[in-house]
Write an enzyme that holds these catalytic residues in place. Structure first.
Site, PDB file in Angstrom:
ATOM      1  N   GLY A 203       0.806  -1.216   0.000  1.00  0.00           N
ATOM      2  CA  GLY A 203       0.000   0.000   0.000  1.00  0.00           C
ATOM      3  C   GLY A 203       0.838   1.263   0.000  1.00  0.00           C
ATOM      4  N   GLY A 221       3.852   2.162  -6.844  1.00  0.00           N
ATOM      5  CA  GLY A 221       2.648   2.888  -6.484  1.00  0.00           C
ATOM      6  C   GLY A 221       1.383   2.117  -6.819  1.00  0.00           C
ATOM      7  N   CYS A 254      -2.387  -5.372  -9.232  1.00  0.00           N
ATOM      8  CA  CYS A 254      -2.521  -3.909  -9.255  1.00  0.00           C
ATOM      9  C   CYS A 254      -2.670  -3.341 -10.656  1.00  0.00           C
ATOM     10  CB  CYS A 254      -1.351  -3.251  -8.534  1.00  0.00           C
ATOM     11  SG  CYS A 254       0.268  -3.804  -9.120  1.00  0.00           S
ATOM     12  N   ASP A 496      38.537  40.859 -53.944  1.00  0.00           N
ATOM     13  CA  ASP A 496      38.413  42.229 -53.437  1.00  0.00           C
ATOM     14  C   ASP A 496      38.657  43.232 -54.556  1.00  0.00           C
ATOM     15  OD1 ASP A 496      41.260  42.791 -53.663  1.00  0.00           O
ATOM     16  OD2 ASP A 496      41.540  41.650 -51.823  1.00  0.00           O
ATOM     17  N   ASP A 528      38.429  42.041 -42.969  1.00  0.00           N
ATOM     18  CA  ASP A 528      37.421  41.692 -41.960  1.00  0.00           C
ATOM     19  C   ASP A 528      36.041  41.689 -42.597  1.00  0.00           C
ATOM     20  OD1 ASP A 528      39.198  41.379 -39.820  1.00  0.00           O
ATOM     21  OD2 ASP A 528      39.171  43.535 -39.408  1.00  0.00           O
ATOM     22  N   HIS A 732      46.513  32.666 -30.784  1.00  0.00           N
ATOM     23  CA  HIS A 732      45.491  33.066 -31.744  1.00  0.00           C
ATOM     24  C   HIS A 732      44.221  33.544 -31.054  1.00  0.00           C
ATOM     25  CE1 HIS A 732      47.771  31.789 -35.238  1.00  0.00           C
ATOM     26  NE2 HIS A 732      46.787  32.280 -35.993  1.00  0.00           N
ATOM     27  N   HIS A 746      45.997  40.893 -38.285  1.00  0.00           N
ATOM     28  CA  HIS A 746      46.017  39.645 -37.520  1.00  0.00           C
ATOM     29  C   HIS A 746      47.438  39.112 -37.328  1.00  0.00           C
ATOM     30  CE1 HIS A 746      44.855  35.754 -35.988  1.00  0.00           C
ATOM     31  NE2 HIS A 746      45.415  35.138 -37.030  1.00  0.00           N
TER      32      HIS A 746
END
Length: 886
Positions: A203, A221, A254, A496, A528, A732, A746
Site C-alpha cells: 500500500g 505505487g 494492481c 576584393d 574583416d 590566436h 592579424h
C-alpha cells in the site's frame, strides 16, 4: 515459534535486538555469497525455482485459506509464473563478475550485489511475490529478509522457506534468506533502517515509509488502470479480455482494469457483451449501495471487498446477484475523485463510462489516472492500423505501462501477452507515481555495476582539400580540371576591389573563357569581411547560379567566399548555431550541413600567411551588431586549392611581414597543440624551416626573389594543413580579440603575443594543462626545443635552447619590421586598459583556446596581454590588491 533449517534451529525474530543479530549473521552469509561464481549462482537459482514451482498448488491453497482472498486456481498461476517466468527470463543473464566488456573501447562492467535486501510482501500476492523476490535476490547474490503482511505471514514464510531450503541444498550459504515471523511496525522500521536496499510492494503508506527510511528503496505505487475501447476495436475480444483480467484472482493484481470507457458508437454493444458474458450491470439503487462499500472512511479501498467474488461483494452491499456473476459494473459519469467507482478497487468491481468521442475518452482516462494511478498502467483496445490514435494515447497517458489490446493484469506483469516487457510482480511507476524506477522491477535493479574505464586515445584524423596544386605557374593546368574532370559550366569569382582592379582575376577568366565556362565576379570584399557584404554577394551569386565558386585573395576573400558558399547551399542556417564552440569537432552539438551539393569551392591565395585555402575555418562580422562569427567545420574545406606563386609576387612588405609571422604562429601553435600528431608535425616543422630561411628575403626582395616567394607560399599552406588538423592555441585566441578591438592586422597581433605565450606554455608545472586523451603531461618546452633544433638552434640543454629560439623569433620579427610591443603601434594606454577585461573573457571563450597545451586562467591571459603591451607587467598590476579590513 522456532524454525528449522537444513543445519540448525534458529529462534524467531521477536525483538529489535534479535533482528539486529540476525542481520549481522546475514551479512556474513551474504559476504560469502558475493564470492560465488556465475555457475554456482545459476545452479542455486535453478533449484530454488524448481522447488517453488513444485509447491505452487499447496502455496496457493495456503494463501487463500490464510487471507480469505482470491482464487486458488489463479494463485496457482501466479506462483507458477513467479517461478517459471523469472527463471526463464533471467537464467542466462550475467549477474556475477564481468557482465560486459569492450576491449577496443577499454570499458568493462562488473556486477556486484547490493547486500541485504529488505522485502515487504503484500497480502494480495503473498506467495508469488515472495517467490519472485527471493529468486531475483538469489540470482544477484543478495541476501533477503522478508517482512510479510500480518494477514498473510504463514503462507509468505512458507514460500520463503521452500526457496531457502532448496537454495541451501544447492550450495547457498545458510541464512541467505530470512524473515520476521511476527511482523510489527517497530520491527518493520528497524528492518528498513538496517538493510542495504528496500524492495517494497504494498500500500501507499508502506511504500512511503520505505522511501522515508533513509535507505535506497525500490517501491511501487497503486494502480487505477483506465481502459479505452475505441470504435475500431474488436468488441468481443476487448470485453472478454477485460473479464479475463478483472476476474483473475478476483482482481487483486494492481495492473487490473478499474474502469472501461467505451466510445458512444459502440457503448451499447460493449454493455451488452458484458451482460451476455455473465457480468451484472448495477441499476441506480444498486449503484448507490455498492458505492458505499468501495472505500473505507479514510478514502482507501475497503479491505472487505479486496479479492472477493462479485457475489460476495454484492451481499456486502445488500443486493442479490447470481452466484456465478463475474463482475459488478457501475455505469457512472463522473471521473472525479469524489466518485468511488473512479478509484482502484482490487476486486471484480468495474466502472463503465460512455465517451462522446475520442478526445472525451482521453480526457476521462487522464483524470482517472490522476485519481490514484499515476505511473502505473493504462490500456487501449483499438484496430492496430489506427497508429495516430495509438500514438496520441501513449503521449497523453502518464503511465509506465501502456497496453494495447491486452488483458492488463496479465499484460502488465510482462511476458505473457507481450515480448520484451520484463516479467515481474513489482511494477514501478516512475516519477509519475513517486517511485525510483519506471520499469517492471527485475534482476538489474538489484545489482551495483562497477564500470572500469581504461584510458584510451580517440581516433584522430588528417583532413585536407581533395586536391592541392602548387608550383609557380600551375593555375591554368589546375583550372583545366574544372572542365575535363568535373564538367563545370558556370564559375563565380569572389575577390576584393584591389585584386579585381589590378587584373589579378584575368588569368582565371582567360582560362575560363578558353574552356567555355561562363563566369561572373563579386569584388567588394573588404578586410574583416562582413555578413552584410556576403549577403550582397549572395544575391549576385544566386542570380547567376554557378556550379563552382572560386575565391581569390587573402584570408578575407577566402572567408567571404566560404560564407557565401554556405549561404548559397544552406540559406536556412543560423550563424549563431554554426558558430557554436566545440571541445571536439566530431562531437559538436550542432551538426554542420553537407556542403558541395550545388557548387564546388576552389581557393586561390594571393598572400603567404593565412593558409585558409586548406583550412575549415571562416570568420565573418555582423556590422549591425559588431558580432564576429567564427565558423569551423570540415564541411568548409575547399574542394580544390591552387597555390600559384605568380599571384603572390607583388605582396607589399607589410603584408609579407604580417602574413609570414602569422604562418609562423600557425606552425608553432599546431606543433605545441594537445592535438598535434605525426601527420601535422612534419608539416609544421617544414613550415617553420621555410619561414626562418626565406621570410627575410621575401620581405626585402619581393618579386626579385621568386624562390623565397614560393618557399613562403609553401610554408603558409603547410602550416595551414597542420593547424587545420591540430588546431591552434591561446596566441590566436588573444590575437583575434586584440585585432578586433584595436584594429591591428592579424599577423601583427600574433607577432606581438607569440613569445609571451610560448614562455607561458613552456612552464613545466602549469596550473592547468589542456584536456585531450592523447596529451599525457605538459611538455610544451620539449616541443618548442624540437622545432628549434630542427632549424639548427641548439643550446647546452632545453632551457638554453628555448631561450635561443625566443631570441631568434624576436630577431626574425625585427628583420621584417615588427615592432616590439602593442603600445608601439600607437594604441593608447587608456583605450587598451578599458577593453582589457572584455578582451580577456572573449579570448578565453575563443575556439582556439581549448587546444592550447596549457589551459589558461583568465588572470594569466590578462597578464600576457599586459606584458605584450608594456614589455612586462607594470608594478601596479603585480601588486596584491588591498584588503578592506572594515
Amino acid at each position: 515459534m522456532a524454525r528449522m533449517t537444513t543445519e540448525k534451529v534458529q529462534a524467531p525474530i521477536d525483538s529489535v535486538e534479535a533482528l539486529k543479530e540476525r542481520i549481522a549473521s546475514m551479512r556474513e552469509a551474504q559476504k560469502k555469497f558475493a564470492t560465488y561464481t556465475q555457475e554456482q549462482v545459476d545452479k542455486i537459482f535453478f533449484h530454488a525455482a524448481m522447488a517453488a514451482n513444485k509447491q505452487r498448488i499447496p502455496l496457493a491453497k495456503m494463501a487463500c485459506e490464510e487471507t480469505g482472498m482470491g482464487v486458488v486456481e489463479d494463485k496457482v498461476i501466479k506462483n507458477h509464473y513467479a517461478a517459471e517466468y523469472m527463471y526463464n527470463s533471467y537464467k542466462n543473464v550475467k549477474t556475477c563478475g564481468v557482465i560486459e566488456q569492450d576491449t577496443s573501447y577499454g570499458i568493462k562492467k562488473i556486477a556486484e550485489p547490493m547486500g541485504i535486501v529488505g522485502a515487504v510482501i503484500p497480502t494480495t500476492n503473498p506467495t508469488s511475490t515472495a517467490i519472485f523476490k527471493t529468486l531475483i535476490c538469489l540470482k544477484t547474490r543478495n541476501a533477503i529478509i522478508i517482512s510479510p503482511h500480518p494477514r498473510a505471514k504463514k503462507c509468505t514464510i512458507e514460500a520463503a522457506r521452500i526457496v531457502l531450503e532448496a537454495a541451501v541444498k544447492a550450495g547457498a550459504p545458510e541464512g541467505i534468506i530470512e524473515w520476521i515471523e511476527e511482523p510489527t511496525i517497530e520491527l518493520s522500521n528497524e528492518l528498513m533502517k538496517s538493510v542495504d536496499v528496500i524492495l517494497a510492494t504494498g500500500g501507499p503508506g508502506m511504500v512511503k515509509a520505505a522511501y522515508s527510511s533513509g535507505k535506497p528503496a525500490i517501491g511501487v505505487g497503486p494502480g487505477n488502470t483506465p481502459v479505452i475501447m475505441d470504435e475500431s476495436c474488436d468488441v468481443k475480444t476487448a470485453v472478454y479480455s477485460v473479464i479475463h483480467s478483472k476476474t483473475f484472482d478476483n482482481g487483486m493484481i494492481c495492473a487490473s482494469e478499474q474502469s472501461v470507457t467505451a466510445l458512444a458508437g459502440i457503448y451499447d454493444q460493449v454493455k451488452q457483451e458484458f451482460i451476455d458474458r455473465g457480468c451484472h450491470i448495477l441499476n441506480n439503487e444498486e449503484l448507490d449501495k455498492v458505492r458505499k462499500i468501495i472505500l473505507n472512511e479514510a478514502g482507501a479501498v475497503n479491505a472487505r471487498i479486496v479479492g472477493q467474488k462479485a457475489s460476495v461483494i454484492a451481499k456486502l452491499a445488500g443486493i442479490d446477484v447470481p452466484e456465478n456473476t463475474k463482475i459488478l459494473i457501475g455505469e457512472v459519469d463522473s471521473v472525479d475523485v469524489s466518485e468511488p467507482f473512479a478509484h482502484e478497487k482490487l476486486s471484480p468491481v468495474l466502472a463503465l463510462y460512455k465517451a462522446k468521442d475520442w478526445k472525451d475518452a482521453l480526457n476521462k482516462a487522464e483524470q482517472l489516472i490522476a485519481d490514484g494511478g499515476y505511473g502505473h498502467t493504462s490500456s487501449l483496445y483499438i484496430n492496430p492500423a489506427e497508429t495516430e490514435k495509438i500514438t496520441e494515447h501513449s503521449e497523453r497517458m502518464k503511465t509506465c505501462r501502456i497496453l494495447i489490446n491486452t488483458p492488463s493484469s496479465h499484460g502488465g506483469i510482462g511476458d505473457l501477452y507481450n515480448f520484451k516487457l520484463a516479467p515481474s510482480l513489482t511494477l514501478g511507476c516512475g516519477s509519475y507515481g513517486g517511485n525510483s524506477v519506471s520499469e517492471n522491477v527485475n534482476v538489474k535493479h538489484l545489482i551495483n555495476i562497477k564500470t572500469v574505464a581504461e584510458r584510451r586515445e580517440n581516433m584522430l584524423w588528417f583532413r585536407t582539400p581533395q586536391k592541392v596544386y602548387f608550383k609557380k605557374g600551375c593555375l591554368p593546368v589546375a583550372l583545366d580540371e574544372l572542365k575535363t574532370v568535373y564538367g563545370k559550366k558556370k564559375a563565380f569569382i569572389v575577390t576584393d576591389t584591389f585584386l579585381f582592379s589590378n587584373n589579378y582575376t584575368k588569368p582565371i577568366t582567360d582560362k575560363l573563357d578558353e574552356m567555355g565556362i561562363t563566369h561572373a565576379c563579386f569584388y567588394e570584399v573588404a578586410p574583416d569581411p562582413t555578413l552584410q557584404t556576403a549577403r550582397k554577394g549572395l544575391e549576385q551569386l544566386k542570380a547567376f547560379g554557378p556550379d563552382v565558386i572560386i575565391a581569390l585573395g587573402g584570408g578575407s576573400a577566402m572567408d567571404a567566399g566560404k560564407i557565401m558558399w554556405l549561404m548559397y547551399e544552406h540559406p536556412e542556417c543560423e550563424f549563431e548555431d554554426l558558430a557554436m564552440d566545440f571541445m571536439d569537432i566530431r562531437k559538436r552539438v550542432y551538426t554542420f550541413p553537407k556542403m558541395g551539393e550545388k557548387a564546388m569551392f576552389v581557393a586561390i591565395p594571393t598572400s603567404s600567411g593565412t593558409g585558409s585555402e586548406v583550412t575549415p575555418f571562416a570568420i565573418i562580422t555582423d556590422s549591425d551588431t559588431g558580432t564576429k562569427w567564427p565558423i569551423a567545420d570540415y564541411e568548409l574545406l575547399p574542394n580544390m586549392a591552387i597555390i600559384d606563386t605568380d599571384f603572390m609576387m607583388n605582396q607589399p612588405k607589410g603584408l609579407t611581414s604580417a602574413s609570414g609571422i602569422d604562418a609562423l604562429t600557425h606552425a608553432l601553435e599546431a606543433y605545441a597543440s594537445i592535438m598535434a600528431t605525426d601527420y601535422t608535425d612534419g608539416l609544421a616543422l617544414s613550415a617553420v624551416k621555410n619561414i626562418f630561411g626565406y621570410l627575410p628575403a621575401a620581405y626585402e626582395k619581393g618579386a626579385a626573389d621568386p624562390v623565397a616567394r614560393e618557399k613562403m607560399a609553401n610554408a603558409s599552406t603547410m602550416a595551414g594543413m597542420a593547424f587545420a588538423n591540430a588546431f591552434l592555441g591561446v596566441c590566436h585566441s588573444m590575437a583575434h580579440k586584440l585585432g578586433a578591438y584595436h584594429h591591428l592586422p592579424h599577423g601583427v597581433a600574433n607577432a606581438l603575443l607569440i613569445e609571451h605565450v610560448m614562455r607561458y606554455n613552456a612552464d613545466p608545472a602549469p596550473v592547468k594543462m589542456g584536456t585531450f586523451s592523447q596529451y599525457p603531461y605538459p611538455h610544451a618546452l620539449e616541443r618548442y626545443c624540437e622545432i628549434a633544433r630542427f632549424i639548427g638552434i641548439c643550446g647546452k640543454d632545453d632551457n638554453e635552447t628555448f631561450e635561443l629560439f625566443l631570441k631568434a623569433i624576436a630577431e626574425l620579427k625585427e628583420k621584417v619590421g615588427i615592432k616590439k610591443n602593442i603600445k608601439d603601434y600607437g594604441i593608447e594606454e587608456a583605450a587598451f586598459l578599458e577593453t582589457l577585461d572584455e578582451m580577456v573573457e572573449n579570448a578565453f571563450n575563443d575556439q582556439c583556446t581549448g587546444a592550447n597545451p596549457r589551459y589558461p586562467l583568465m588572470s594569466e591571459m590578462r597578464e600576457m596581454y599586459l606584458m605584450a603591451y608594456y614589455g612586462e607587467v607594470p608594478q601596479a598590476e603585480k601588486a596584491e590588491p588591498e584588503t578592506d579590513t572594515e
